[in-house]
Write a protein that holds these residues in place. Structure first.
Motif, mmCIF file in Angstrom:
data_model
loop_
_atom_site.group_PDB
_atom_site.id
_atom_site.type_symbol
_atom_site.label_atom_id
_atom_site.label_comp_id
_atom_site.label_asym_id
_atom_site.label_seq_id
_atom_site.Cartn_x
_atom_site.Cartn_y
_atom_site.Cartn_z
ATOM 1 N N SER A 56 0.795 -1.224 0.000
ATOM 2 C CA SER A 56 0.000 0.000 0.000
ATOM 3 C C SER A 56 0.829 1.277 0.000
ATOM 4 C CB SER A 56 -0.951 -0.014 1.206
ATOM 5 O OG SER A 56 -1.640 1.207 1.339
ATOM 6 N N TRP A 57 1.614 1.511 1.072
ATOM 7 C CA TRP A 57 2.323 2.792 1.091
ATOM 8 C C TRP A 57 3.495 2.788 0.135
ATOM 9 C CZ3 TRP A 57 5.517 4.955 5.734
ATOM 10 C CH2 TRP A 57 6.418 4.011 6.238
ATOM 11 N N ASP A 58 4.031 1.598 -0.184
ATOM 12 C CA ASP A 58 5.042 1.525 -1.241
ATOM 13 C C ASP A 58 4.488 2.103 -2.540
ATOM 14 O OD1 ASP A 58 7.462 -0.724 -0.482
ATOM 15 O OD2 ASP A 58 5.656 -0.750 0.736
ATOM 16 N N SER A 59 3.280 1.693 -2.906
ATOM 17 C CA SER A 59 2.715 2.155 -4.172
ATOM 18 C C SER A 59 2.486 3.661 -4.185
ATOM 19 C CB SER A 59 1.405 1.414 -4.479
ATOM 20 O OG SER A 59 1.689 0.154 -5.057
ATOM 21 N N ALA A 60 2.154 4.234 -3.036
ATOM 22 C CA ALA A 60 2.002 5.692 -2.977
ATOM 23 C C ALA A 60 3.336 6.378 -3.251
ATOM 24 C CB ALA A 60 1.444 6.103 -1.621
ATOM 25 N N PHE A 61 4.399 5.920 -2.590
ATOM 26 C CA PHE A 61 5.716 6.502 -2.830
ATOM 27 C C PHE A 61 6.176 6.248 -4.267
ATOM 28 C CE2 PHE A 61 6.219 5.962 1.926
ATOM 29 C CZ PHE A 61 6.249 7.322 2.212
ATOM 30 N N ILE A 62 5.908 5.054 -4.762
ATOM 31 C CA ILE A 62 6.300 4.718 -6.130
ATOM 32 C C ILE A 62 5.603 5.632 -7.128
ATOM 33 C CG2 ILE A 62 6.046 2.926 -7.911
ATOM 34 C CD1 ILE A 62 6.550 0.892 -5.525
ATOM 35 N N GLN A 121 -1.791 0.290 6.017
ATOM 36 C CA GLN A 121 -0.523 1.004 6.147
ATOM 37 C C GLN A 121 -0.788 2.508 6.100
ATOM 38 O OE1 GLN A 121 2.122 -0.769 3.131
ATOM 39 N NE2 GLN A 121 3.361 -1.599 4.794
ATOM 40 N N PRO A 122 0.241 3.331 6.352
ATOM 41 C CA PRO A 122 0.014 4.781 6.431
ATOM 42 C C PRO A 122 -0.654 5.349 5.177
ATOM 43 C CG PRO A 122 2.161 4.261 7.339
ATOM 44 C CD PRO A 122 1.632 2.986 6.739
ATOM 45 N N PRO A 123 -1.568 6.289 5.369
ATOM 46 C CA PRO A 123 -2.388 6.820 4.279
ATOM 47 C C PRO A 123 -1.694 7.943 3.502
ATOM 48 C CG PRO A 123 -3.111 7.751 6.354
ATOM 49 C CD PRO A 123 -2.027 6.773 6.694
ATOM 50 N N VAL A 124 -0.741 7.565 2.661
ATOM 51 C CA VAL A 124 -0.009 8.536 1.841
ATOM 52 C C VAL A 124 -0.733 8.772 0.519
ATOM 53 C CG1 VAL A 124 2.350 9.173 1.130
ATOM 54 C CG2 VAL A 124 2.018 7.304 2.737
ATOM 55 N N HIS A 125 -1.848 8.092 0.291
ATOM 56 C CA HIS A 125 -2.407 7.946 -1.057
ATOM 57 C C HIS A 125 -3.009 9.224 -1.630
ATOM 58 C CE1 HIS A 125 -2.501 4.259 1.384
ATOM 59 N NE2 HIS A 125 -1.895 3.756 0.321
ATOM 60 N N ALA A 126 -3.716 10.002 -0.821
ATOM 61 C CA ALA A 126 -4.286 11.246 -1.346
ATOM 62 C C ALA A 126 -3.181 12.222 -1.713
ATOM 63 C CB ALA A 126 -5.240 11.873 -0.328
ATOM 64 N N LEU A 127 -2.150 12.273 -0.896
ATOM 65 C CA LEU A 127 -1.008 13.117 -1.211
ATOM 66 C C LEU A 127 -0.385 12.688 -2.529
ATOM 67 C CD1 LEU A 127 1.025 15.298 -0.373
ATOM 68 C CD2 LEU A 127 2.249 13.530 0.910
ATOM 69 N N ALA A 128 -0.205 11.381 -2.709
ATOM 70 C CA ALA A 128 0.366 10.870 -3.952
ATOM 71 C C ALA A 128 -0.546 11.176 -5.138
ATOM 72 C CB ALA A 128 0.609 9.366 -3.833
ATOM 73 N N ALA A 129 -1.843 10.979 -4.974
ATOM 74 C CA ALA A 129 -2.779 11.211 -6.078
ATOM 75 C C ALA A 129 -2.750 12.666 -6.532
ATOM 76 C CB ALA A 129 -4.192 10.811 -5.663
ATOM 77 N N TRP A 130 -2.675 13.585 -5.570
ATOM 78 C CA TRP A 130 -2.643 14.999 -5.929
ATOM 79 C C TRP A 130 -1.362 15.346 -6.680
ATOM 80 C CZ3 TRP A 130 -5.490 18.713 -7.207
ATOM 81 C CH2 TRP A 130 -5.077 20.056 -7.153
ATOM 82 N N LYS A 131 -0.228 14.816 -6.228
ATOM 83 C CA LYS A 131 1.039 15.076 -6.897
ATOM 84 C C LYS A 131 1.052 14.449 -8.295
ATOM 85 C CE LYS A 131 4.800 15.027 -4.133
ATOM 86 N NZ LYS A 131 5.154 16.443 -3.884
#
Length: 466
Positions: free
Chosen positions: A49-55, A127-137
């Motif tokens: 999950s959070w790997d994919s956000a960072f990726i 896992q940590p919710p980095v996803h909205a941040l990633a989606a916006w970027k």
């Protein structure tokens, strides 16, 4: 057809980072499965999950379309209750390639009442919710293509449901923060922060599971068998209660500052996503502000100069220095005295920012510091990236630039290692690790690149500029 590698290969010859950019792109290309990116082809052969956000944050510099696909695939496995599971399993991977495997989690049956997908097997924790941040970027990398595909219009309701679940089902302490119920959820698996809480857990019998991780990494670098037995016991208990937080007797439940800081940063991003998608951003900004107040009130320790996790079983703060306690630097609107103290702590004896490599995961002076064992001391690239972003957000440009240069140097020197020994910088764990390559790509961006947006900036009065 244009290759995802082409932008990297076309880098100007005068660019001193061209080789690093090319090699990072090749890591992501080789770890791509056709729908998502695995952290590595060996130890981690599924989607995390959070790997994919960072990726996705790194992929946007190569192919915004592929970065969108990364997040779409992950959110396609979202449960009906809103949770985003920490692993989405690839059914083509043999069951014995990773443990706990799909037949342990049994999400489609054990999680059916909570809306687990019937046709996709996942884990049951998060896992940590980095996803909205990633989606916006990712959207900002190519807004025209994002709008043409309706990327944010489709992502917004899923991300909003994810945040609602975290803020409701997981507010186990009743104070406006999200709780973790397994050491894997905050991503800092075997951090000493969890030691006291884990000591309450009766481990699963050693004969009841086989650790596949030791097929790819040295035992001295990984969590111990005792800790693994406790991880298995916690996951099995959650599964046997249908992954329902309302009925599971959580013997391990903590409010983690890093997890909550990422939720706040993503809530700010979700406000921007809502506005772009034609929804009302105000509720998200209000929730971010309320959660920031709760974070400071419940987890800030002025005495320690760092945020501390809170054990909800005992009600006590866990007085341990962890990189998770520095991660709230990414939160806009922190009180200035808190920011100053965090920056001082980062540069002090506990983390040695500017002297140690990257940002150690645990107190350099701590009684159980281990420079090589997973999250018990080594420095990780993703948490260094978060601290870098926090330093930049709060006007610490010189420290941020030094950390950025070190992330790039260590990524280059170690072949994109999973993590590094904090004093020598020696690469540890898996090489050609996806989030290391992705975040190196993000830090290689050109000055003025609008794709760097996604964290609110602060104005001269210390307030975030929208």
């Amino acid at each position: 057809m244009t290759s995802v590698l082409e932008p990297a290969l076309r880098s100007p010859a005068a660019d001193p980072d061209a080789a690093l950019r090319r090699d990072a792109a090749h890591v992501l290309f080789s770890n791509w499965t056709g729908a998502a990116t695995v952290p590595s082809r060996t130890l981690y052969p599924h989607q995390w999950s959070w790997d994919s956000a960072f990726i996705a944050i790194g992929l946007r510099h190569l192919s915004p379309r592929r970065a969108q696909r990364e997040l779409e695939t992950l959110l396609g496995a979202q449960w009906g209750d809103g949770r985003v599971p920490h692993i989405v399993f690839n059914r083509s991977v043999p069951l014995d390639a990773y443990f706990p495997s799909p037949d342990f989690w049994r999400s489609s049956s054990a999680g059916a009442a909570c809306g687990a997908p019937a046709d996709i097997e996942t884990s049951g924790i998060v896992q940590p919710p980095v996803h909205a941040l990633a989606a916006w970027k990712v959207h900002l990398a190519d807004p025209a293509e994002s709008r043409r595909r309706g990327f944010l219009r489709r992502m917004y309701p899923r991300l909003a449901a994810w945040h609602r679940w975290l803020a409701s089902s997981r507010d186990l302490g009743g104070g406006g923060l999200t709780a973790i119920v397994h050491p894997w959820e905050p991503g800092l698996d075997n951090s000493p922060v969890w030691d006291t809480a884990l000591a309450r857990i009766e481990p699963a019998p050693p004969a009841s599971f086989r650790r596949a991780d030791l097929d790819h990494s040295a035992a001295a670098d990984r969590p111990t068998d005792l800790d693994y037995g406790r991880y298995v016991r916690l996951a099995a208990t959650y599964r046997d209660h249908g992954y329902d937080d309302a009925v599971t007797p959580h013997a391990f439940a903590l409010e983690d500052p890093g997890f909550n800081a990422l939720l706040i940063a993503s809530e700010h991003a979700l406000a921007d996503i809502a506005e772009e998608a034609g929804a009302d951003p105000a509720p998200h900004r209000e929730r971010a502000a309320a959660a920031t107040t709760a974070l400071v009130a419940r987890l800030w320790s002025a005495e320690s100069g760092v945020f501390l996790a809170r054990d909800l079983v005992t009600g006590e703060a866990v007085r341990t220095y962890s990189v998770s306690g520095l991660t709230p630097l990414i939160v806009p609107g922190l009180p200035d005295d808190v920011v100053r103290a965090l920056v001082g702590t980062a540069h002090g004896e506990h983390f040695g920012l500017g002297r140690a490599h990257l940002v150690p995961s645990y107190d350099l002076t701590g009684p159980v510091f281990d420079a090589n064992r997973y999250w018990r001391g080594p420095s990780w690239f993703n948490t260094a990236w978060l601290v870098h972003r926090g330093l930049a957000l709060h006007g610490q440009a010189e420290a941020a630039d030094r950390l950025r240069a070190q992330v790039l140097a260590d990524a280059r020197a170690t072949g994109f290692a999973e993590y590094v020994e904090p004093w020598s910088g020696q690469g540890r764990g898996i090489r050609r690790f996806s989030w290391t390559a992705a975040l190196a790509l993000d830090l290689l961006r050109q000055p003025g690149d609008t794709r760097d947006a996604g964290f609110p900036r602060r104005n001269g009065q210390g307030e975030p500029r929208r």
